[in-house]
Scaffold this active site. Structure first.
Site, PDB file in Angstrom:
ATOM      1  N   HIS A  43      46.277  32.513  47.833  1.00 20.18           N
ATOM      2  CA  HIS A  43      47.681  32.749  47.460  1.00 20.18           C
ATOM      3  C   HIS A  43      48.372  33.573  48.539  1.00 20.18           C
ATOM      4  CE1 HIS A  43      45.135  35.945  45.809  1.00 20.18           C
ATOM      5  NE2 HIS A  43      46.170  36.748  45.907  1.00 20.18           N
ATOM      6  N   ASP A 103      41.646  37.083  46.737  1.00 22.49           N
ATOM      7  CA  ASP A 103      41.278  38.454  46.366  1.00 22.49           C
ATOM      8  C   ASP A 103      39.760  38.514  46.264  1.00 22.49           C
ATOM      9  OD1 ASP A 103      44.123  38.926  44.109  1.00 22.49           O
ATOM     10  OD2 ASP A 103      43.948  38.935  46.298  1.00 22.49           O
ATOM     11  N   ARG A 133      61.682  42.739  46.449  1.00 20.87           N
ATOM     12  CA  ARG A 133      60.664  42.354  45.462  1.00 20.87           C
ATOM     13  C   ARG A 133      59.545  43.395  45.438  1.00 20.87           C
ATOM     14  NH1 ARG A 133      55.950  39.070  45.533  1.00 20.87           N
ATOM     15  NH2 ARG A 133      55.523  38.140  43.472  1.00 20.87           N
ATOM     16  N   HIS A 154      45.545  34.547  51.352  1.00 19.07           N
ATOM     17  CA  HIS A 154      44.251  35.227  51.191  1.00 19.07           C
ATOM     18  C   HIS A 154      43.684  34.930  49.819  1.00 19.07           C
ATOM     19  CE1 HIS A 154      47.042  37.913  49.128  1.00 19.07           C
ATOM     20  NE2 HIS A 154      46.000  38.310  48.432  1.00 19.07           N
TER      21      HIS A 154
HETATM   22  C1  LIG Z   1      38.685  46.407  46.665  1.00 19.37           C
HETATM   23  C2  LIG Z   1      39.645  45.966  47.436  1.00 19.37           C
HETATM   24  C3  LIG Z   1      40.441  44.731  47.213  1.00 19.37           C
HETATM   25  C4  LIG Z   1      41.384  44.728  48.396  1.00 19.37           C
HETATM   26  C5  LIG Z   1      40.598  45.428  49.481  1.00 19.37           C
HETATM   27  C6  LIG Z   1      40.062  46.614  48.715  1.00 19.37           C
HETATM   28  C7  LIG Z   1      41.217  47.598  48.481  1.00 19.37           C
HETATM   29  C8  LIG Z   1      42.606  46.957  48.594  1.00 19.37           C
HETATM   30  C9  LIG Z   1      42.650  45.536  48.061  1.00 19.37           C
HETATM   31  C10 LIG Z   1      43.772  44.722  48.661  1.00 19.37           C
HETATM   32  C11 LIG Z   1      45.145  44.941  48.019  1.00 19.37           C
HETATM   33  C12 LIG Z   1      46.191  44.020  48.637  1.00 19.37           C
HETATM   34  C13 LIG Z   1      45.671  42.638  48.873  1.00 19.37           C
HETATM   35  C14 LIG Z   1      44.266  42.607  49.418  1.00 19.37           C
HETATM   36  C15 LIG Z   1      43.823  41.188  49.797  1.00 19.37           C
HETATM   37  C16 LIG Z   1      44.234  43.595  50.556  1.00 19.37           C
HETATM   38  O1  LIG Z   1      44.465  43.368  51.707  1.00 19.37           O
HETATM   39  O2  LIG Z   1      43.883  44.857  50.068  1.00 19.37           O
HETATM   40  C17 LIG Z   1      43.310  43.295  48.459  1.00 19.37           C
HETATM   41  C18 LIG Z   1      41.856  43.369  48.922  1.00 19.37           C
HETATM   42  C19 LIG Z   1      40.974  42.222  48.433  1.00 19.37           C
HETATM   43  O3  LIG Z   1      41.113  41.795  47.261  1.00 19.37           O
HETATM   44  O4  LIG Z   1      40.166  41.795  49.243  1.00 19.37           O
HETATM   45  O1  LIG Z   2      53.005  40.245  45.578  1.00 19.43           O
HETATM   46  C1  LIG Z   2      52.444  39.197  45.168  1.00 19.43           C
HETATM   47  O2  LIG Z   2      53.005  38.354  44.457  1.00 19.43           O
HETATM   48  C2  LIG Z   2      50.984  38.943  45.570  1.00 19.43           C
HETATM   49  C3  LIG Z   2      50.203  40.228  45.746  1.00 19.43           C
HETATM   50  C4  LIG Z   2      48.737  39.956  46.079  1.00 19.43           C
HETATM   51  O3  LIG Z   2      48.317  38.816  46.247  1.00 19.43           O
HETATM   52  C5  LIG Z   2      47.785  41.069  46.199  1.00 19.43           C
HETATM   53  O4  LIG Z   2      48.233  42.256  46.127  1.00 19.43           O
HETATM   54  O5  LIG Z   2      46.567  40.754  46.356  1.00 19.43           O
HETATM   55 FE   LIG Z   3      46.112  38.814  46.347  1.00 20.32          FE
END
Ligand SMILES: C=C1C[C@]23C[C@H]1CC[C@H]2[C@@]12CCC[C@@](C)(C(=O)O1)[C@H]2[C@@H]3C(=O)O
Ligand SMILES: O=C(O)CCC(=O)C(=O)O
Ligand SMILES: [Fe+2]
Length: 344
Positions: free
Chosen positions: A284, A229, A294, A227
């Protein structure tokens, strides 16, 4: 004020996307979480020492830090920072408090399950709904204060968890501010654009605790699926257990070497848009291992959700349409390739 809940509310995820596996009673990788064996990162065979790792480790007390950061942002969209000023005992506490949370029995953790169109709470990562296979992962997302959830988990002992989360988020806010000023200076952003990016007024900066329990068959499971961020910048503490990998065109998946005391910094979609694609939004993933549990902690910084995101005014040929941050997040909550949908 728009909350993340509203922007994510329009596509409530069905439960099977939210409830992580019961890692207390699992003894193998169920079919629902079994992914086709994926390509091993190229440098898995190489010795895992620093110079092999493509991602630069930048000492923030180095006088050349800003230039090094600018180069890393353009080349990789990712770098690691050391001598960042975040107290190491706080980093140790954030990891131990995270482990304390995930060590709770499954039925306790499920009492603070994220609601179907919510953001805060216990559950799988929100990206889980992009995929039909589950991830070997459980997460806990904090948006602002975590007292309500912490009181449910530890009715008589919630304070130290919340104090640690608050103190850590304050440190992350300061470090994010410092890094964004440097990154934006390397692309001559205007003062108004800098104020937008570093604004903490009304912006929502989620803190994500990630847990990847040991997996009996790690090559058939995925910790966190590929994904990008979504926000501007992510600061990740990954501890001393490797697992984070990023994708490089032409090279494939490369691991990000865990460096004692370092934070991994990766740029998100909003900075990719603002930089008019000068900075990549690096794809990533997190892989799992057979023996170690982990933990990682990710802090996401974004601008106010009501604000507009667009390529910086200095670019003559903008490559993305301008839209509200909340509109982008809503688009991303439905389509993992949201960036391609807003290209001009
Ligand atoms: C403001 C954000 C950023 C979110 C969505 C929302 C709240 C939670 C974040 C995360 C956290 C974990 C990885 C991610 C990829 C996920 O699935 O939830 C992030 C996502 C994003 O960066 O898109
Ligand atoms: O756990 C990791 O190393 C990656 C976590 C991550 O990519 C995320 O929380 O957006
Ligand atoms: Fe991430």
């Amino acid at each position: 004020m728009t909350t993340l809940l509203e922007v994510s509310g329009n596509d409530p995820m069905t439960d099977h996307h939210i409830i992580p596996l019961d890692f207390d009673s699992i003894d193998g990788v169920p079919e629902s979480h079994s992914w086709p064996p994926f390509d091993e990162p190229l440098n898995k065979i190489q010795t895992c020492d620093l110079q092999d790792s493509l991602i630069p480790v930048i000492d923030l007390t180095n006088s050349k830090a800003m230039n090094l950061i600018g180069q890393a942002c353009k080349q990789w969209g990712m770098f690691q920072v050391i001598n960042h000023g975040v107290p190491s005992n706080l980093v140790k506490k954030i990891e131990s408090e995270s482990r304390r949370l995930f060590a709770l029995p499954t039925h306790e953790k499920r009492r603070v399950l994220r609601s179907s169109n919510g953001v805060s709470g216990y559950g799988s990562a929100r990206i889980s709904h992009y995929f039909d296979k589950g991830m070997w992962h459980e997460g806990f997302t904090i948006m602002g204060s975590c007292v309500d959830d912490a009181k449910v988990l530890w009715p008589h002992d919630f304070q130290r968890f919340c104090d640690t989360m608050d103190a850590y988020q304050n440190q992350m806010k300061q470090l994010t501010h410092k890094l964004l000023l440097m990154i934006l200076e390397t692309i001559d952003a205007t003062q108004e654009e800098i104020d937008w990016a570093i604004s903490t007024h009304d912006s929502r900066s989620p803190l994500q605790l990630n847990s990847y329990p040991p997996c009996p068959n790690p090559s058939h499971a995925v910790g966190l699926a590929p994904h990008t961020d979504s926000l501007l910048l992510t600061l990740l503490h990954q501890g001393d257990i490797n697992g984070l990998e990023f994708f490089v065109d032409g090279l494939g998946w490369r691991h990000v070497q865990a460096v004692e005391g370092a934070f991994v910094v990766n740029l998100g979609d909003l900075l990719h848009i603002f930089s008019n694609a000068k900075f990549p939004s690096v794809s990533h993933r997190a892989v799992v291992n057979q023996s170690k549990h982990r933990i990682s902690v990710a802090y996401f910084h974004g601008p106010p959700f009501e604000s507009r995101v667009a390529p910086s005014a200095k670019f003559q040929k903008p490559r993305f349409k301008s839209l509200l941050v909340k509109e982008y997040l809503s688009l991303k909550s439905k389509h993992c390739d949201a960036l391609s949908l807003i290209q001009t």
